[in-house]
Every structure is written in C-alpha cells, then in structure tokens.
Design an enzyme around this catalytic site. Structure first.
Site, PDB file in Angstrom:
ATOM      1  N   ASP A   1     -13.225 -64.961  45.400  1.00  0.00           N
ATOM      2  CA  ASP A   1     -14.226 -64.133  44.698  1.00  0.00           C
ATOM      3  C   ASP A   1     -15.454 -65.009  44.481  1.00  0.00           C
ATOM      4  O   ASP A   1     -15.406 -66.237  44.694  1.00  0.00           O
ATOM      5  CB  ASP A   1     -13.632 -63.648  43.362  1.00  0.00           C
ATOM      6  CG  ASP A   1     -14.520 -62.628  42.646  1.00  0.00           C
ATOM      7  OD1 ASP A   1     -15.502 -62.135  43.257  1.00  0.00           O
ATOM      8  OD2 ASP A   1     -14.241 -62.329  41.467  1.00  0.00           O
TER       9      ASP A   1
ATOM     10  N   GLN B   1      -9.203 -53.060  40.785  1.00  0.00           N
ATOM     11  CA  GLN B   1      -9.377 -53.880  41.980  1.00  0.00           C
ATOM     12  C   GLN B   1      -8.019 -54.352  42.504  1.00  0.00           C
ATOM     13  O   GLN B   1      -7.755 -54.336  43.714  1.00  0.00           O
ATOM     14  CB  GLN B   1     -10.266 -55.095  41.650  1.00  0.00           C
ATOM     15  CG  GLN B   1     -10.495 -56.009  42.828  1.00  0.00           C
ATOM     16  CD  GLN B   1     -11.362 -55.375  43.901  1.00  0.00           C
ATOM     17  OE1 GLN B   1     -12.451 -54.897  43.629  1.00  0.00           O
ATOM     18  NE2 GLN B   1     -10.883 -55.377  45.135  1.00  0.00           N
TER      19      GLN B   1
ATOM     20  N   ARG C   1     -16.483 -50.209  31.973  1.00  0.00           N
ATOM     21  CA  ARG C   1     -16.687 -51.593  32.430  1.00  0.00           C
ATOM     22  C   ARG C   1     -17.401 -52.294  31.292  1.00  0.00           C
ATOM     23  O   ARG C   1     -18.520 -51.902  30.919  1.00  0.00           O
ATOM     24  CB  ARG C   1     -17.517 -51.624  33.711  1.00  0.00           C
ATOM     25  CG  ARG C   1     -18.019 -52.999  34.099  1.00  0.00           C
ATOM     26  CD  ARG C   1     -18.591 -53.043  35.501  1.00  0.00           C
ATOM     27  NE  ARG C   1     -17.531 -53.000  36.481  1.00  0.00           N
ATOM     28  CZ  ARG C   1     -17.650 -53.400  37.762  1.00  0.00           C
ATOM     29  NH1 ARG C   1     -18.800 -53.881  38.193  1.00  0.00           N
ATOM     30  NH2 ARG C   1     -16.642 -53.335  38.591  1.00  0.00           N
TER      31      ARG C   1
ATOM     32  N   HIS D   1      -9.328 -56.994  35.979  1.00  0.00           N
ATOM     33  CA  HIS D   1      -9.934 -55.967  36.840  1.00  0.00           C
ATOM     34  C   HIS D   1      -8.791 -55.232  37.550  1.00  0.00           C
ATOM     35  O   HIS D   1      -8.588 -55.361  38.761  1.00  0.00           O
ATOM     36  CB  HIS D   1     -10.882 -56.632  37.842  1.00  0.00           C
ATOM     37  CG  HIS D   1     -11.844 -55.694  38.500  1.00  0.00           C
ATOM     38  ND1 HIS D   1     -11.902 -54.341  38.237  1.00  0.00           N
ATOM     39  CD2 HIS D   1     -12.823 -55.922  39.435  1.00  0.00           C
ATOM     40  CE1 HIS D   1     -12.855 -53.793  38.971  1.00  0.00           C
ATOM     41  NE2 HIS D   1     -13.423 -54.717  39.703  1.00  0.00           N
TER      42      HIS D   1
ATOM     43  N   ARG E   1     -10.578 -48.977  47.319  1.00  0.00           N
ATOM     44  CA  ARG E   1     -10.875 -48.801  45.889  1.00  0.00           C
ATOM     45  C   ARG E   1     -10.817 -47.325  45.507  1.00  0.00           C
ATOM     46  O   ARG E   1     -10.355 -46.966  44.427  1.00  0.00           O
ATOM     47  CB  ARG E   1     -12.253 -49.387  45.540  1.00  0.00           C
ATOM     48  CG  ARG E   1     -12.354 -50.924  45.599  1.00  0.00           C
ATOM     49  CD  ARG E   1     -11.513 -51.581  44.517  1.00  0.00           C
ATOM     50  NE  ARG E   1     -11.792 -51.030  43.210  1.00  0.00           N
ATOM     51  CZ  ARG E   1     -12.789 -51.421  42.420  1.00  0.00           C
ATOM     52  NH1 ARG E   1     -13.569 -52.434  42.783  1.00  0.00           N
ATOM     53  NH2 ARG E   1     -12.974 -50.858  41.234  1.00  0.00           N
TER      54      ARG E   1
HETATM   55  N1   CP Z   1     -15.409 -55.356  43.287  1.00  0.00           N
HETATM   56  C1   CP Z   1     -16.135 -54.638  42.423  1.00  0.00           C
HETATM   57  O1   CP Z   1     -15.698 -54.362  41.309  1.00  0.00           O
HETATM   58  O2   CP Z   1     -17.350 -54.233  42.886  1.00  0.00           O
HETATM   59  P1   CP Z   1     -18.502 -53.625  41.967  1.00  0.00           P
HETATM   60  O3   CP Z   1     -18.899 -54.681  40.963  1.00  0.00           O
HETATM   61  O4   CP Z   1     -19.623 -53.279  42.922  1.00  0.00           O
HETATM   62  O5   CP Z   1     -18.001 -52.397  41.272  1.00  0.00           O
END
Ligand code: CP
Length: 302
Positions: free
Chosen positions: A218, A129, A99, A126, A286
């Site tokens: 979001d 996701q 990340r 992402h 997820r």
């Molecule tokens: N949606 C998501 O990526 O959550 P986190 O940031 O908690 O990993």
C-alpha cells in the site's frame, strides 16, 4: 441495539466471511432487492474514488438509493454530536456507512444505531477492502486453503484488515515491515487465535515474500500522514515491491495493491503494470465485495 454492524473484519465469523464471499460472487438476481425503496447514507470525511463508487453501485444493485454526504456537511461533534447524526440518519436509511479519521466515531455510531453501521475506512481498519482482497485471491489462486499471503511495507489499516481476513481463511501470513512499522506482539498473537495457519514477521521485503502466492503493499504515506512524508519515505525505502521481491515469491504469485498507487515508491512500474498484477480486478471486486457485505447485513442468504 440489535443491528449487525461491520466495523472490522472480525465482526464476521469465518463462516460469515465465506458467506459474504459467496454473496459477492452470486448472480445479482439471486440476492433479490433487499434495499428496494430504502436509502443508504454514505459519509466521507476523507477523499475516495473506489469506495464511493463501489458502495454507491452496490446499493443501486440491491435496489436501494445511496446518499453521499461530505464529512464537513455532517460536522461530527462540531455541527452536532456523532450520536445525534446517527439517530437521525437511522430514521431515514436502512444502513449508514462512513469513512472517518477516528475509528471511535464508528464505535459511537454503532452504540446508538438501529441500522447497520459500515466502516468505509478508519485509521484502524479497512474491512471492505479486505473482503475484495480475499475475494480476488480466492478467484485468482484457485481457493485460499493453504495459500500464503505476504504484506510488504507499513502494517497499516489495510494490512490489519487483510491479515484478519486471511487469518479467518486459515492462510499462512508473512509480514515484511521495517522496525517500528510492524504488527505488535498482541496483534500477531490475535492472528494466530483467529485461525491463521502460520504468522511470521520479518524486517525484509524479500524474506516476507518468500514462496508467497500473493504479495500485497500500500502507499507508504496514507491520508492524514502527510506531515510524516519525509520520514516515512526514508524508513520504508527498502520495502518497495520490485522484480527482486516478486522473484522470491511463488513463480505464479500475483501482486495486489488497494490503490491509489505511487509507482517507483512502494511498487515498481514493471510490477504493478506487469503480468503478475491483479490491481484492476482487485479494484473492480470492491463493488462485488460491497454488495456481498450489504446483502449479508440485510440478512440475505444463498
Ligand atoms: N482503496 C481505496 O479505499 O480506494 P479509495 O480511497 O479511492 O476509496
């Protein structure tokens, strides 16, 4: 380097994407243990709840051992170069997931890595996701064919990956974004080229949600955008998903949000905590999505 990477949804063909979704839903016993006695490095330059836990558990379910490292411990281009970090970790692990603040870091990793590089969120995309999002819609909408997805708010990294996945699934895509926060003309064209049944962008949340089977949003202020908080909250204020927006959607429409959520900012409490919300299932998916992606990258087929 011959390893398959997963930096963006578009690293998958439409056929690959459906295979990943099938792998995500398959009994774990059918996947074998492709990561038995293998490590997977998980590097986080930003905080995480869902992504860290879902990835760690997915690795365990495939027989592997996840090793979490904070970004400051790795020190990309400070302690050592991105390329040196990657080449070393590739000798210990069967995959490296990260990340990152800059998508270019993932691209540099992929250029030198002998093992798969997996994007766990960048400023551009992402994709993990998005896999969970289409998996959830496939389950809850009874398939994806000819279904309409609406995105309301900023066309951000989550929106971009979701739209790409929906385009590969030949869905109708409706975006509702204020001026300056929407998809570019080239991005809209690209969604059509990827296979979207139709693509429309509106500067109204209600118009975007019209007849949609799933309405997504979001946070208006993402990680790293804290200095823009006041401006973004002002610019996006009319794009909160509330009962009026959901009323424009199909009568059986579901509400989705990648979380974390901010009640009464981008979504009303009555929507996210109401009967149409699928955010908990979406978050639980997820883990299944991560397992499907890892299995696919390890060459598992069913
Ligand atoms: N949606 C998501 O990526 O959550 P986190 O940031 O908690 O990993």
């Amino acid at each position: 380097m011959s390893a398959r990477h997963f930096l963006d949804v578009t690293d998958l063909s439409a056929r690959d994407l459906n295979q990943v979704l099938d792998l995500a839903e398959a009994d774990i016993a059918k996947l074998g243990r492709p990561l038995a006695d293998k490590g997977v490095a998980l590097i986080f330059e930003k905080p995480s709840n869902r992504t860290r836990h879902s990835m760690e558990m997915a690795v365990v379910q495939l027989g592997g051992h996840p090793i979490f490292t904070r970004g400051e411990e790795v020190g990309f281009d400070e302690r050592e170069t991105v390329e040196d970090v990657t080449r070393i970790l590739a000798g210990y692990h069967h995959a490296i997931a990260a990340r990152v603040f800059a998508h270019s870091v993932l691209q540099r990793m992929a250029q030198v890595s002998s093992v798969p590089i997996i994007n766990m969120l960048s400023e551009q995309s992402h994709p993990l996701q998005a896999i969970a999002d289409v998996l959830t819609m496939r389950q809850e909408l009874g398939g994806l064919n000819n279904k309409t997805v609406a995105w309301v708010g900023d066309y951000n990294n989550v929106a971009r990956s979701l739209s790409e996945a929906c385009a590969l699934e030949r869905m109708h895509i409706r975006l509702g974004c204020p001026q300056g926060y929407g998809a570019s003309a080239s991005e809209l064209t690209r969604l059509q080229e990827l296979g979207a049944a139709s693509v429309e962008q509106h500067d109204s949340a209600v118009l975007a949600a019209k007849h949609a089977h799933a309405v997504h949003t979001d946070a208006f202020v993402s990680m790293g955008q804290e200095s823009e908080t006041e401006k973004r909250l002002h610019d996006l204020a009319e794009f909160k998903v509330d009962a009026k927006v959901m009323a424009a959607a199909d009568s059986n429409a579901i509400f989705m949000h990648c979380l974390p959520a901010h009640r009464e900012v981008e979504v009303s409490g009555e929507v996210i905590d109401g009967a149409q919300s699928r955010v908990v299932l979406q978050a639980h998916n997820r883990m299944h999505a991560a397992r499907g992606v890892l299995a696919h990258l390890m060459g598992v087929t069913i």
